[in-house]
Design an enzyme around this catalytic site. Structure first.
Site, PDB file in Angstrom:
ATOM      1  N   LYS A  26      14.876  11.076  52.595  1.00  0.00           N
ATOM      2  CA  LYS A  26      14.010  10.105  51.903  1.00  0.00           C
ATOM      3  C   LYS A  26      14.740   8.771  51.737  1.00  0.00           C
ATOM      4  CE  LYS A  26      13.729  10.246  47.247  1.00  0.00           C
ATOM      5  NZ  LYS A  26      14.017   8.996  46.539  1.00  0.00           N
ATOM      6  N   ASN A  27      16.009   8.835  51.317  1.00  0.00           N
ATOM      7  CA  ASN A  27      16.718   7.609  50.965  1.00  0.00           C
ATOM      8  C   ASN A  27      17.289   6.876  52.166  1.00  0.00           C
ATOM      9  OD1 ASN A  27      15.968   8.169  48.411  1.00  0.00           O
ATOM     10  ND2 ASN A  27      17.988   8.808  47.689  1.00  0.00           N
ATOM     11  N   ARG A  62      10.131   2.595  43.066  1.00  0.00           N
ATOM     12  CA  ARG A  62      11.189   1.619  42.856  1.00  0.00           C
ATOM     13  C   ARG A  62      11.643   1.046  44.182  1.00  0.00           C
ATOM     14  NH1 ARG A  62      15.244  -0.761  40.306  1.00  0.00           N
ATOM     15  NH2 ARG A  62      17.137  -0.808  41.515  1.00  0.00           N
ATOM     16  N   CYS A 111      12.099   3.859  35.138  1.00  0.00           N
ATOM     17  CA  CYS A 111      11.513   5.168  35.446  1.00  0.00           C
ATOM     18  C   CYS A 111      12.181   6.156  34.505  1.00  0.00           C
ATOM     19  CB  CYS A 111      11.754   5.535  36.905  1.00  0.00           C
ATOM     20  SG  CYS A 111      13.490   5.843  37.237  1.00  0.00           S
ATOM     21  N   ARG A 166      16.535   0.752  35.455  1.00  0.00           N
ATOM     22  CA  ARG A 166      16.473   0.361  36.870  1.00  0.00           C
ATOM     23  C   ARG A 166      16.330  -1.154  37.053  1.00  0.00           C
ATOM     24  NH1 ARG A 166      15.274   5.119  39.615  1.00  0.00           N
ATOM     25  NH2 ARG A 166      16.377   4.213  41.377  1.00  0.00           N
ATOM     26  N   PRO A 167      17.212  -1.968  36.482  1.00  0.00           N
ATOM     27  CA  PRO A 167      17.132  -3.425  36.659  1.00  0.00           C
ATOM     28  C   PRO A 167      17.335  -3.812  38.126  1.00  0.00           C
ATOM     29  CG  PRO A 167      19.204  -2.823  35.647  1.00  0.00           C
ATOM     30  CD  PRO A 167      18.388  -1.561  35.706  1.00  0.00           C
ATOM     31  N   ILE A 168      17.005  -5.056  38.452  1.00  0.00           N
ATOM     32  CA  ILE A 168      17.204  -5.526  39.838  1.00  0.00           C
ATOM     33  C   ILE A 168      18.071  -6.785  39.870  1.00  0.00           C
ATOM     34  CG2 ILE A 168      15.057  -4.499  40.718  1.00  0.00           C
ATOM     35  CD1 ILE A 168      13.814  -7.333  40.558  1.00  0.00           C
ATOM     36  N   ASP A 169      18.852  -7.003  38.811  1.00  0.00           N
ATOM     37  CA  ASP A 169      19.675  -8.212  38.741  1.00  0.00           C
ATOM     38  C   ASP A 169      20.654  -8.322  39.910  1.00  0.00           C
ATOM     39  OD1 ASP A 169      20.728  -5.896  37.280  1.00  0.00           O
ATOM     40  OD2 ASP A 169      22.493  -7.151  37.012  1.00  0.00           O
ATOM     41  N   LEU A 170      21.175  -7.181  40.395  1.00  0.00           N
ATOM     42  CA  LEU A 170      22.146  -7.219  41.502  1.00  0.00           C
ATOM     43  C   LEU A 170      21.442  -7.612  42.804  1.00  0.00           C
ATOM     44  CD1 LEU A 170      24.111  -3.987  40.561  1.00  0.00           C
ATOM     45  CD2 LEU A 170      24.886  -6.352  40.243  1.00  0.00           C
ATOM     46  N   ASP A 193      22.511  12.169  42.354  1.00  0.00           N
ATOM     47  CA  ASP A 193      21.283  12.891  42.707  1.00  0.00           C
ATOM     48  C   ASP A 193      21.494  14.401  42.799  1.00  0.00           C
ATOM     49  OD1 ASP A 193      19.958  10.344  44.979  1.00  0.00           O
ATOM     50  OD2 ASP A 193      20.169  10.443  42.804  1.00  0.00           O
ATOM     51  N   ARG A 218       8.085  13.969  45.454  1.00  0.00           N
ATOM     52  CA  ARG A 218       8.555  12.643  45.865  1.00  0.00           C
ATOM     53  C   ARG A 218       9.713  12.785  46.864  1.00  0.00           C
ATOM     54  NH1 ARG A 218       9.975   8.738  41.163  1.00  0.00           N
ATOM     55  NH2 ARG A 218      10.461   7.557  43.035  1.00  0.00           N
TER      56      ARG A 218
HETATM   57  C1  EPZ Z   1      19.331   4.656  45.215  1.00  0.00           C
HETATM   58  O1  EPZ Z   1      18.685   4.052  44.107  1.00  0.00           O
HETATM   59  C2  EPZ Z   1      18.598   5.967  45.463  1.00  0.00           C
HETATM   60  N1  EPZ Z   1      17.203   5.691  45.793  1.00  0.00           N
HETATM   61  C3  EPZ Z   1      18.672   6.841  44.205  1.00  0.00           C
HETATM   62  O2  EPZ Z   1      18.051   8.083  44.510  1.00  0.00           O
HETATM   63  C4  EPZ Z   1      20.147   7.113  43.897  1.00  0.00           C
HETATM   64  O3  EPZ Z   1      20.240   7.870  42.698  1.00  0.00           O
HETATM   65  C5  EPZ Z   1      20.884   5.775  43.713  1.00  0.00           C
HETATM   66  O4  EPZ Z   1      20.712   4.960  44.901  1.00  0.00           O
HETATM   67  C6  EPZ Z   1      22.373   5.970  43.484  1.00  0.00           C
HETATM   68  O5  EPZ Z   1      22.922   6.681  44.559  1.00  0.00           O
HETATM   69  C7  EPZ Z   1      16.892   5.290  47.051  1.00  0.00           C
HETATM   70  O6  EPZ Z   1      17.749   5.118  47.901  1.00  0.00           O
HETATM   71  C8  EPZ Z   1      15.443   5.091  47.339  1.00  0.00           C
HETATM   72  P1  EPZ Z   1      21.569   1.718  42.621  1.00  0.00           P
HETATM   73  P2  EPZ Z   1      19.063   2.525  43.684  1.00  0.00           P
HETATM   74  O7  EPZ Z   1      21.035   0.353  42.814  1.00  0.00           O
HETATM   75  O8  EPZ Z   1      19.300   1.714  44.890  1.00  0.00           O
HETATM   76  C9  EPZ Z   1      22.160  -0.082  38.311  1.00  0.00           C
HETATM   77  C10 EPZ Z   1      16.672   9.930  44.137  1.00  0.00           C
HETATM   78  O9  EPZ Z   1      16.671  10.832  43.295  1.00  0.00           O
HETATM   79  N2  EPZ Z   1      21.601  -1.312  38.890  1.00  0.00           N
HETATM   80  O10 EPZ Z   1      22.808   2.145  43.368  1.00  0.00           O
HETATM   81  O11 EPZ Z   1      18.058   2.065  42.714  1.00  0.00           O
HETATM   82  C11 EPZ Z   1      21.118   1.023  38.202  1.00  0.00           C
HETATM   83  O12 EPZ Z   1      20.347   0.864  37.018  1.00  0.00           O
HETATM   84  C12 EPZ Z   1      16.910   8.490  43.727  1.00  0.00           C
HETATM   85  O13 EPZ Z   1      16.502  10.100  45.379  1.00  0.00           O
HETATM   86  C13 EPZ Z   1      21.661  -2.493  38.169  1.00  0.00           C
HETATM   87  O14 EPZ Z   1      22.162  -2.524  37.056  1.00  0.00           O
HETATM   88  O15 EPZ Z   1      20.445   2.788  42.924  1.00  0.00           O
HETATM   89  C14 EPZ Z   1      21.954   2.263  38.184  1.00  0.00           C
HETATM   90  O16 EPZ Z   1      22.438   2.465  36.862  1.00  0.00           O
HETATM   91  C15 EPZ Z   1      17.108   8.353  42.223  1.00  0.00           C
HETATM   92  N3  EPZ Z   1      21.138  -3.621  38.716  1.00  0.00           N
HETATM   93  C16 EPZ Z   1      23.117   1.907  39.112  1.00  0.00           C
HETATM   94  O17 EPZ Z   1      23.145   0.479  39.197  1.00  0.00           O
HETATM   95  C17 EPZ Z   1      20.567  -3.638  39.966  1.00  0.00           C
HETATM   96  O18 EPZ Z   1      20.126  -4.709  40.428  1.00  0.00           O
HETATM   97  C18 EPZ Z   1      22.963   2.463  40.509  1.00  0.00           C
HETATM   98  O19 EPZ Z   1      21.759   1.957  41.043  1.00  0.00           O
HETATM   99  C19 EPZ Z   1      20.516  -2.427  40.685  1.00  0.00           C
HETATM  100  C20 EPZ Z   1      21.045  -1.275  40.145  1.00  0.00           C
END
Ligand code: EPZ
Length: 421
Positions: A22-23, A92, A116, A121-125, A305, A397
């Protein structure tokens, strides 16, 4: 609403083949719009998140058709740079489209994907990475307006190795003339798969899987046919299902090289794992031993995960295990229901203390998120009596017909549709 009805006590045995990830599929679907040519994705899993992403692409003007396990994406007619709000909130990973839409139209409008069950799940990065490429971004009433007219290749540093932000910036840079160097990026295997996919389309990207990715901009990309990598989390979940039932299974199409952290923890619990090129055999012990401590971390650390699934294993181990969830701030939604099944789990902020018990007992439980739901099903496979897992749509999902996969290995599980009471 669908539920899983599980009768516990069966050892899982036999062979099963893991489906594609999926990812990996979700960012690759977003990347497919980086060319007007058609792309074919082979062995595309039948998951609701994949269907939602297909709906979003369709709303943006693409033609998305599925023929059994082949997904065809024709972005020729893509004519919108505005992400449909109600769909963006459903998954997301719609945020991954920001980079490709900017590359295609030099402008994009998205809304905050929203939190969620496992966190804000912020998107600041994501936004910071795009700003470092010269994208002008302003937010107004929850809507994010991006102006990419002055985008250019350059240096990008991520304050945290975010998977999605890494993928978004890669896709925003792929057609920018010049060299983009991305620092402190995520190293997940799905990012390596995205690099493979983009380079097969004609991109020039290197370094995925390391802390630094280099994107040499190219003029255009072309459509391809591609089979995404296998799902390492589904593979880990099926191994955990065998482990919690004292079983013995042979998994095929496994990305073995991406699962060392999970294999190590399963071995610490006294499982015997025999690795082959793209397969693994697991023999579970009569009784699992506890693990001293499990800390979730960005890859190649232990994957967040797989936290819920290993916590479920720990509930029936012969001692106390400690888990620390370092990636998401609210990812123990499964603990309460596990305790209702007789487990002894104590949660304190990001730390779980799990005191192993001899038996779990069937109960009616509710999935709160994708992986937590899978963990509750695993506990049901072990519990005495019958367990009903509600909100199975959350499991759908990320797991293709989870009940069929478990039943193929001997579990007594079936899906039932109940009218909402
Ligand atoms: C991906 O989510 C995966 N989803 C998630 O899988 C997985 O848990 C996660 O990476 C970590 O490995 C997909 O690939 C579709 P992150 P993503 O950005 O990209 C924080 C599943 O069960 N953050 O690495 O959203 C965030 O809140 C799902 O299959 C910010 O603060 O993960 C989290 O605490 C769940 N600002 C941490 O970073 C941002 O702009 C890691 O998030 C982005 C993220």
């Amino acid at each position: 609403m669908d539920v899983l009805r599980i009768r516990g006590g069966r050892r899982l045995t036999g062979e099963w083949t893991v489906h594609t990830a999926k990812n990996a599929v979700l960012p690759i679907m977003a990347a497919a719009v980086l060319t007007p040519d058609t792309t074919l994705l082979e062995d595309c899993p039948l998951l609701s998140d994949v269907a939602y992403m297909g709906e979003i692409l369709t709303r943006l003007g693409c033609k998305v058709t599925r023929n059994d396990r082949m997904l065809k994406i024709d972005p020729q007619g893509m004519d919108s740079h505005e992400m449909p709000d109600e769909l963006a909130k459903k998954i997301r990973s719609s945020i991954f489209l920001l980079g490709p839409i900017l590359t295609r139209f030099r402008k994009a409008t998205v809304t905050f994907p929203g939190g969620c069950e496992i966190g804000l799940r912020p998107i600041d990065l994501h936004l910071s990475g795009l700003r470092q490429l010269g994208v002008e971004i302003h937010e107004e009433g929850g809507v994010i307006h991006c102006d990419g007219r002055y985008m250019q290749a350059g240096n990008v540093h991520l304050d945290y190795p975010s998977v999605g932000a890494t993928e978004n910036v890669m896709m925003a840079a792929v057609l920018l003339r010049g060299k983009t160097v991305m620092h402190n990026v995520a190293r997940e295997p799905e990012i390596v798969d995205l690099q493979h996919f983009l380079n097969r389309m004609g991109a020039n990207i290197s370094g995925a899987g390391s802390h630094t990715i280099v994107v040499e901009g190219v003029r255009r990309l072309h459509g391809i046919s591609y089979k995404p990598m296998p799902d390492r989390i589904v593979a880990g979940t099926m191994l955990a299902a065998a482990a919690i039932t004292g079983g013995n299974i042979h998994l095929k199409n496994v990305p073995v090289e991406d699962l060392h952290a999970v294999f190590s923890k399963l071995r610490e619990m006294d499982c015997v794992l025999t690795q082959h090129a793209d397969a693994v055999v697991l023999h579970a012990p009569e009784r699992l031993r506890p693990f001293a401590r499990l800390q979730t971390q960005p890859h190649p650390g232990f994957p967040t995960d797989m936290q819920a699934q290993l916590l479920a294993l720990a509930t029936v181990a012969s001692g106390t295990s400690i888990l620390v969830e370092n990636v998401f701030e609210n990812r123990y939604g499964h603990a309460g229901d596990l305790n209702r099944m007789g487990a002894d789990v104590l949660i304190n902020d990001r730390t779980a203390v799990v005191k192993g018990v001899k038996e779990l007992y069937g109960a009616r439980v509710t999935a709160r998120d994708l992986r937590g739901g899978a963990a509750l099903a695993l506990a049901g496979l072990r519990a005495q009596g019958e367990t009903i897992v509600e909100a199975v749509h959350l499991i759908d999902r990320g797991y293709e017909r989870f009940e069929d996969a478990l039943a193929a290995l001997g579990a007594d599980v079936r899906r039932e549709t109940v009218t909402d009471t």
